[in-house]
Design a protein around this motif. Structure first.
Motif, PDB file in Angstrom:
ATOM      1  N   GLU A  36      49.758  43.341  45.027  1.00 57.23           N
ATOM      2  CA  GLU A  36      49.888  41.885  44.920  1.00 57.23           C
ATOM      3  C   GLU A  36      48.752  41.301  44.095  1.00 57.23           C
ATOM      4  OE1 GLU A  36      50.377  39.493  48.476  1.00 57.23           O
ATOM      5  OE2 GLU A  36      51.749  40.993  49.311  1.00 57.23           O
ATOM      6  N   GLU A  37      47.540  41.779  44.361  1.00 55.77           N
ATOM      7  CA  GLU A  37      46.383  41.287  43.614  1.00 55.77           C
ATOM      8  C   GLU A  37      46.491  41.657  42.146  1.00 55.77           C
ATOM      9  OE1 GLU A  37      42.980  39.285  42.709  1.00 55.77           O
ATOM     10  OE2 GLU A  37      44.131  39.190  44.576  1.00 55.77           O
ATOM     11  N   MET A  38      46.933  42.858  41.857  1.00 53.38           N
ATOM     12  CA  MET A  38      47.078  43.274  40.464  1.00 53.38           C
ATOM     13  C   MET A  38      48.156  42.448  39.773  1.00 53.38           C
ATOM     14  SD  MET A  38      46.549  47.391  40.807  1.00 53.38           S
ATOM     15  CE  MET A  38      46.325  47.719  39.061  1.00 53.38           C
ATOM     16  N   THR A  39      49.229  42.146  40.485  1.00 48.41           N
ATOM     17  CA  THR A  39      50.285  41.294  39.930  1.00 48.41           C
ATOM     18  C   THR A  39      49.741  39.903  39.667  1.00 48.41           C
ATOM     19  OG1 THR A  39      52.004  42.554  41.077  1.00 48.41           O
ATOM     20  CG2 THR A  39      52.592  40.345  40.341  1.00 48.41           C
ATOM     21  N   ALA A  40      48.977  39.370  40.610  1.00 49.01           N
ATOM     22  CA  ALA A  40      48.391  38.033  40.440  1.00 49.01           C
ATOM     23  C   ALA A  40      47.451  37.996  39.239  1.00 49.01           C
ATOM     24  CB  ALA A  40      47.644  37.623  41.711  1.00 49.01           C
ATOM     25  N   ARG A  41      46.724  39.091  39.017  1.00 53.61           N
ATOM     26  CA  ARG A  41      45.809  39.170  37.870  1.00 53.61           C
ATOM     27  C   ARG A  41      46.529  39.587  36.591  1.00 53.61           C
ATOM     28  NH1 ARG A  41      40.140  41.883  39.898  1.00 53.61           N
ATOM     29  NH2 ARG A  41      39.925  40.706  41.828  1.00 53.61           N
ATOM     30  N   ASP A  42      47.791  39.968  36.724  1.00 53.95           N
ATOM     31  CA  ASP A  42      48.607  40.423  35.592  1.00 53.95           C
ATOM     32  C   ASP A  42      47.962  41.614  34.875  1.00 53.95           C
ATOM     33  OD1 ASP A  42      50.884  40.395  34.001  1.00 53.95           O
ATOM     34  OD2 ASP A  42      49.981  39.075  32.508  1.00 53.95           O
ATOM     35  N   VAL A  43      47.586  42.627  35.658  1.00 51.56           N
ATOM     36  CA  VAL A  43      46.976  43.840  35.106  1.00 51.56           C
ATOM     37  C   VAL A  43      47.684  45.073  35.664  1.00 51.56           C
ATOM     38  CG1 VAL A  43      44.707  42.806  34.762  1.00 51.56           C
ATOM     39  CG2 VAL A  43      45.196  43.957  36.914  1.00 51.56           C
ATOM     40  N   GLU A  44      47.673  46.133  34.877  1.00 51.93           N
ATOM     41  CA  GLU A  44      48.200  47.417  35.334  1.00 51.93           C
ATOM     42  C   GLU A  44      47.073  48.365  35.707  1.00 51.93           C
ATOM     43  OE1 GLU A  44      50.847  49.139  32.486  1.00 51.93           O
ATOM     44  OE2 GLU A  44      52.474  47.773  32.997  1.00 51.93           O
ATOM     45  N   GLU A  45      45.862  47.998  35.343  1.00 46.85           N
ATOM     46  CA  GLU A  45      44.703  48.843  35.608  1.00 46.85           C
ATOM     47  C   GLU A  45      43.501  47.962  35.842  1.00 46.85           C
ATOM     48  OE1 GLU A  45      42.092  51.624  32.778  1.00 46.85           O
ATOM     49  OE2 GLU A  45      44.134  52.391  33.067  1.00 46.85           O
ATOM     50  N   MET A  46      42.672  48.352  36.815  1.00 49.28           N
ATOM     51  CA  MET A  46      41.426  47.617  37.039  1.00 49.28           C
ATOM     52  C   MET A  46      40.395  48.554  37.653  1.00 49.28           C
ATOM     53  SD  MET A  46      42.425  45.060  40.151  1.00 49.28           S
ATOM     54  CE  MET A  46      42.709  45.663  41.803  1.00 49.28           C
ATOM     55  N   GLU A  47      39.125  48.214  37.425  1.00 50.98           N
ATOM     56  CA  GLU A  47      38.041  48.993  38.001  1.00 50.98           C
ATOM     57  C   GLU A  47      37.503  48.251  39.212  1.00 50.98           C
ATOM     58  OE1 GLU A  47      35.087  50.584  35.398  1.00 50.98           O
ATOM     59  OE2 GLU A  47      36.562  50.974  33.820  1.00 50.98           O
ATOM     60  N   VAL A  48      37.396  48.995  40.303  1.00 52.38           N
ATOM     61  CA  VAL A  48      36.877  48.452  41.546  1.00 52.38           C
ATOM     62  C   VAL A  48      35.791  49.405  42.022  1.00 52.38           C
ATOM     63  CG1 VAL A  48      37.431  47.772  43.908  1.00 52.38           C
ATOM     64  CG2 VAL A  48      39.157  47.502  42.120  1.00 52.38           C
ATOM     65  N   ASP A  49      34.551  48.939  41.956  1.00 50.67           N
ATOM     66  CA  ASP A  49      33.418  49.781  42.315  1.00 50.67           C
ATOM     67  C   ASP A  49      33.454  51.029  41.425  1.00 50.67           C
ATOM     68  OD1 ASP A  49      31.089  50.438  43.730  1.00 50.67           O
ATOM     69  OD2 ASP A  49      32.197  51.496  45.297  1.00 50.67           O
TER      70      ASP A  49
END
Length: 91
Positions: A36-49
């Motif tokens: 849901e968060e990735m959809t809200a940010r409109d991203v398919e990839e993200m770095e977390v820590d």
């Protein structure tokens, strides 16, 4: 193995399977929140820590057996084989 030991093992297995189902549900909930968060940010990839989280589209091609059965039922029967397996269950 005695009946008492076997009963204990079956009960233990049932308890572990219940725990596994609860964990699977919790995992699914957390994955859904992240998606849901990735959809809200409109991203398919993200770095977390130190982690890279990906939720990407994957295309695949599969044989459409239902359509094949309708268009060539005689061939479907020729190339279909019966396979015997064993299923373990406790009810």
């Amino acid at each position: 193995m005695s009946t008492v030991e076997l009963t204990k093992k079956v009960r233990e297995l049932k308890e572990l399977k219940l725990m596994a189902e609860e964990l699977a549900a919790e995992i699914a909930d957390i994955e859904a929140e992240i998606k849901e968060e990735m959809t809200a940010r409109d991203v398919e990839e993200m770095e977390v820590d130190v982690f890279k989280v990906r939720w990407t589209k994957v295309k695949s091609r599969r044989f459409d057996l239902s359509a094949f059965k309708q268009s060539a039922p005689e061939l479907t029967q020729v190339f279909t084989k019966t396979v015997e397996t064993r299923r373990f269950s406790i009810v």
